[in-house]
Design a protein around this motif. Structure first.
Motif, PDB file in Angstrom:
ATOM      1  N   CYS A 197       0.830  -1.208   0.000  1.00 49.66           N
ATOM      2  CA  CYS A 197       0.000   0.000   0.000  1.00 49.66           C
ATOM      3  C   CYS A 197       0.863   1.256   0.000  1.00 49.66           C
ATOM      4  O   CYS A 197       0.570   2.229  -0.708  1.00 49.66           O
ATOM      5  CB  CYS A 197      -0.937  -0.001   1.207  1.00 49.66           C
ATOM      6  N   ASP A 198       1.951   1.238   0.800  1.00 49.17           N
ATOM      7  CA  ASP A 198       2.841   2.395   0.841  1.00 49.17           C
ATOM      8  C   ASP A 198       3.493   2.646  -0.516  1.00 49.17           C
ATOM      9  O   ASP A 198       3.772   3.794  -0.885  1.00 49.17           O
ATOM     10  CB  ASP A 198       3.935   2.178   1.891  1.00 49.17           C
ATOM     11  N   ARG A 199       3.721   1.570  -1.246  1.00 49.33           N
ATOM     12  CA  ARG A 199       4.400   1.698  -2.535  1.00 49.33           C
ATOM     13  C   ARG A 199       3.497   2.283  -3.615  1.00 49.33           C
ATOM     14  O   ARG A 199       3.945   3.063  -4.452  1.00 49.33           O
ATOM     15  CB  ARG A 199       4.920   0.331  -2.976  1.00 49.33           C
ATOM     16  N   PHE A 200       2.235   1.914  -3.590  1.00 47.12           N
ATOM     17  CA  PHE A 200       1.366   2.268  -4.708  1.00 47.12           C
ATOM     18  C   PHE A 200       0.190   3.188  -4.356  1.00 47.12           C
ATOM     19  O   PHE A 200      -0.429   3.746  -5.259  1.00 47.12           O
ATOM     20  CB  PHE A 200       0.799   0.998  -5.360  1.00 47.12           C
ATOM     21  N   LEU A 201      -0.151   3.323  -3.074  1.00 48.59           N
ATOM     22  CA  LEU A 201      -1.353   4.061  -2.700  1.00 48.59           C
ATOM     23  C   LEU A 201      -1.039   5.136  -1.663  1.00 48.59           C
ATOM     24  O   LEU A 201      -0.051   5.046  -0.935  1.00 48.59           O
ATOM     25  CB  LEU A 201      -2.404   3.104  -2.118  1.00 48.59           C
ATOM     26  N   ASP A 202      -1.906   6.128  -1.609  1.00 45.84           N
ATOM     27  CA  ASP A 202      -1.782   7.192  -0.610  1.00 45.84           C
ATOM     28  C   ASP A 202      -2.832   6.944   0.475  1.00 45.84           C
ATOM     29  O   ASP A 202      -3.879   7.592   0.521  1.00 45.84           O
ATOM     30  CB  ASP A 202      -1.982   8.556  -1.267  1.00 45.84           C
ATOM     31  N   VAL A 203      -2.559   5.965   1.342  1.00 42.26           N
ATOM     32  CA  VAL A 203      -3.500   5.600   2.395  1.00 42.26           C
ATOM     33  C   VAL A 203      -2.750   5.417   3.709  1.00 42.26           C
ATOM     34  O   VAL A 203      -1.525   5.256   3.737  1.00 42.26           O
ATOM     35  CB  VAL A 203      -4.267   4.287   2.065  1.00 42.26           C
ATOM     36  N   THR A 204      -3.515   5.439   4.797  1.00 41.20           N
ATOM     37  CA  THR A 204      -2.970   5.186   6.129  1.00 41.20           C
ATOM     38  C   THR A 204      -3.578   3.906   6.669  1.00 41.20           C
ATOM     39  O   THR A 204      -4.805   3.779   6.741  1.00 41.20           O
ATOM     40  CB  THR A 204      -3.289   6.345   7.085  1.00 41.20           C
ATOM     41  N   LEU A 205      -2.726   2.949   7.022  1.00 39.48           N
ATOM     42  CA  LEU A 205      -3.185   1.703   7.622  1.00 39.48           C
ATOM     43  C   LEU A 205      -2.800   1.703   9.097  1.00 39.48           C
ATOM     44  O   LEU A 205      -1.704   2.138   9.464  1.00 39.48           O
ATOM     45  CB  LEU A 205      -2.548   0.482   6.946  1.00 39.48           C
ATOM     46  N   GLN A 206      -3.689   1.199   9.928  1.00 39.75           N
ATOM     47  CA  GLN A 206      -3.375   1.042  11.349  1.00 39.75           C
ATOM     48  C   GLN A 206      -3.653  -0.392  11.757  1.00 39.75           C
ATOM     49  O   GLN A 206      -4.764  -0.906  11.558  1.00 39.75           O
ATOM     50  CB  GLN A 206      -4.187   1.996  12.221  1.00 39.75           C
ATOM     51  N   TYR A 207      -2.665  -1.033  12.323  1.00 44.68           N
ATOM     52  CA  TYR A 207      -2.812  -2.405  12.806  1.00 44.68           C
ATOM     53  C   TYR A 207      -3.452  -2.369  14.181  1.00 44.68           C
ATOM     54  O   TYR A 207      -2.901  -1.776  15.120  1.00 44.68           O
ATOM     55  CB  TYR A 207      -1.432  -3.060  12.874  1.00 44.68           C
ATOM     56  N   ILE A 208      -4.612  -2.983  14.331  1.00 48.64           N
ATOM     57  CA  ILE A 208      -5.325  -2.907  15.615  1.00 48.64           C
ATOM     58  C   ILE A 208      -5.343  -4.230  16.357  1.00 48.64           C
ATOM     59  O   ILE A 208      -5.978  -4.333  17.410  1.00 48.64           O
ATOM     60  CB  ILE A 208      -6.758  -2.362  15.431  1.00 48.64           C
ATOM     61  N   GLY A 209      -4.654  -5.237  15.828  1.00 47.46           N
ATOM     62  CA  GLY A 209      -4.529  -6.466  16.593  1.00 47.46           C
ATOM     63  C   GLY A 209      -4.724  -7.718  15.781  1.00 47.46           C
ATOM     64  O   GLY A 209      -5.082  -7.683  14.601  1.00 47.46           O
ATOM     65  N   GLN A 210      -4.492  -8.848  16.447  1.00 43.76           N
ATOM     66  CA  GLN A 210      -4.663 -10.143  15.818  1.00 43.76           C
ATOM     67  C   GLN A 210      -5.533 -11.035  16.683  1.00 43.76           C
ATOM     68  O   GLN A 210      -5.628 -10.853  17.900  1.00 43.76           O
ATOM     69  CB  GLN A 210      -3.308 -10.798  15.584  1.00 43.76           C
ATOM     70  N   ILE A 211      -6.184 -11.984  16.019  1.00 44.06           N
ATOM     71  CA  ILE A 211      -7.023 -12.963  16.712  1.00 44.06           C
ATOM     72  C   ILE A 211      -6.386 -14.328  16.485  1.00 44.06           C
ATOM     73  O   ILE A 211      -6.271 -14.775  15.341  1.00 44.06           O
ATOM     74  CB  ILE A 211      -8.463 -12.946  16.186  1.00 44.06           C
TER      75      ILE A 211
END
Length: 275
Positions: A197-211
């Protein structure tokens, strides 16, 4: 009628089917209700609904009845476990997956009847990137993308994020890794998605956890009982509660954009854009 306080509208999606988004939607709704939030869970998989199955509830009416004019949305609300309310969708009704713009608008406008007090509307979307999925996701305040350790899961999640960002200007996505086997697997999955996503898109991702992978999840599904009811102290249940705690800490929308009416308006706008 405006609501007295902002409503958090959270769409749970993933692009790929089978990543566990319905299970997360159901159980995070119950977890939020445990935190004294008034929660409505909307099953937005209009053709293959399954939230009612996961919850072990039966409904005599669903969204197909709302579309036909047989009743309004308040009439299809069903009481679910933990005090949540559920809006069931139809299952095995093909025409619900092929709604035209006018029918989308009719369904979307039905939400104006949900003028009761609520704090959180959780939307369990269908798999894929259909018009219906895009409508519900782009109208939501928060988008939770569920991924698992399969190459197609990351690929499909990226395709969904790309569509939403490039065509509909969605810029913020929260990410949950599901069915992880180790503590590092979830972070690694997120890192893979973030890198592309960082390479191709202008977005912000936030990791909120794993199950974590938990056999109790499968057993709960077989019993048609939510995991948080079936095994409330299981590892997966504890992880879902941790994610729900982060949801309640997210800033609430402010001004008119925070009310449920705005959710309806955004849904209608999203539909009209594709006419």
């Amino acid at each position: 009628m405006s609501l007295s306080r902002p409503v958090q509208v959270v769409a749970v999606t993933g692009g790929k089917g089978g990543v566990g988004k319905s299970n997360l939607s159901v159980n995070i709704s119950i977890a939020l209700a445990e935190m004294q939030r008034r929660v409505v869970l909307l099953d937005a998989d209009l053709g293959l609904a399954n939230c009612d199955v996961l919850l072990g509830i039966k409904s005599t009416r669903n969204l197909a009845d709302v579309l036909s004019g047989a009743c309004d949305l308040r009439d299809v609300l069903v009481d679910g476990p933990g005090g949540i309310k559920v809006v069931p969708a139809s299952s095995g009704v093909q025409q619900m997956t092929q709604l035209n713009a006018q029918q989308h608008a009719a369904l979307i406008n039905a939400f104006s009847s949900l003028d009761q007090q609520l704090d959180v509307l959780v939307i369990d979307t269908a798999a894929g990137i259909s018009d219906t999925v895009v409508s519900f996701v782009t109208a939501s305040h928060e988008v939770v993308v569920v991924v698992c350790d399969e190459p197609s899961s990351i690929t499909d999640a990226y395709a969904l994020i790309k569509l939403l960002s490039t065509e509909y200007h969605q810029t913020r996505f929260r990410v949950v890794a599901n069915m992880t086997r180790t503590l590092t697997e979830g972070q690694n999955l997120f890192n893979k998605l973030q890198m592309v996503c960082d390479r191709f898109l202008d977005v912000t991702l936030q990791y909120i956890g794993q199950i974590p992978f938990d056999e109790n999840v499968r057993k709960a599904v077989q019993k048609q009982t939510p995991l948080l009811t079936y095994a409330p102290r299981s590892r997966a249940a504890q992880a879902i509660r941790s994610i729900a705690q982060k949801v309640v800490e997210w800033p609430l929308p402010s001004g008119p954009r925070g009310h449920l009416e705005f959710f309806v308006e955004r849904l209608l706008h999203s539909t009209q854009m594709r006419v």
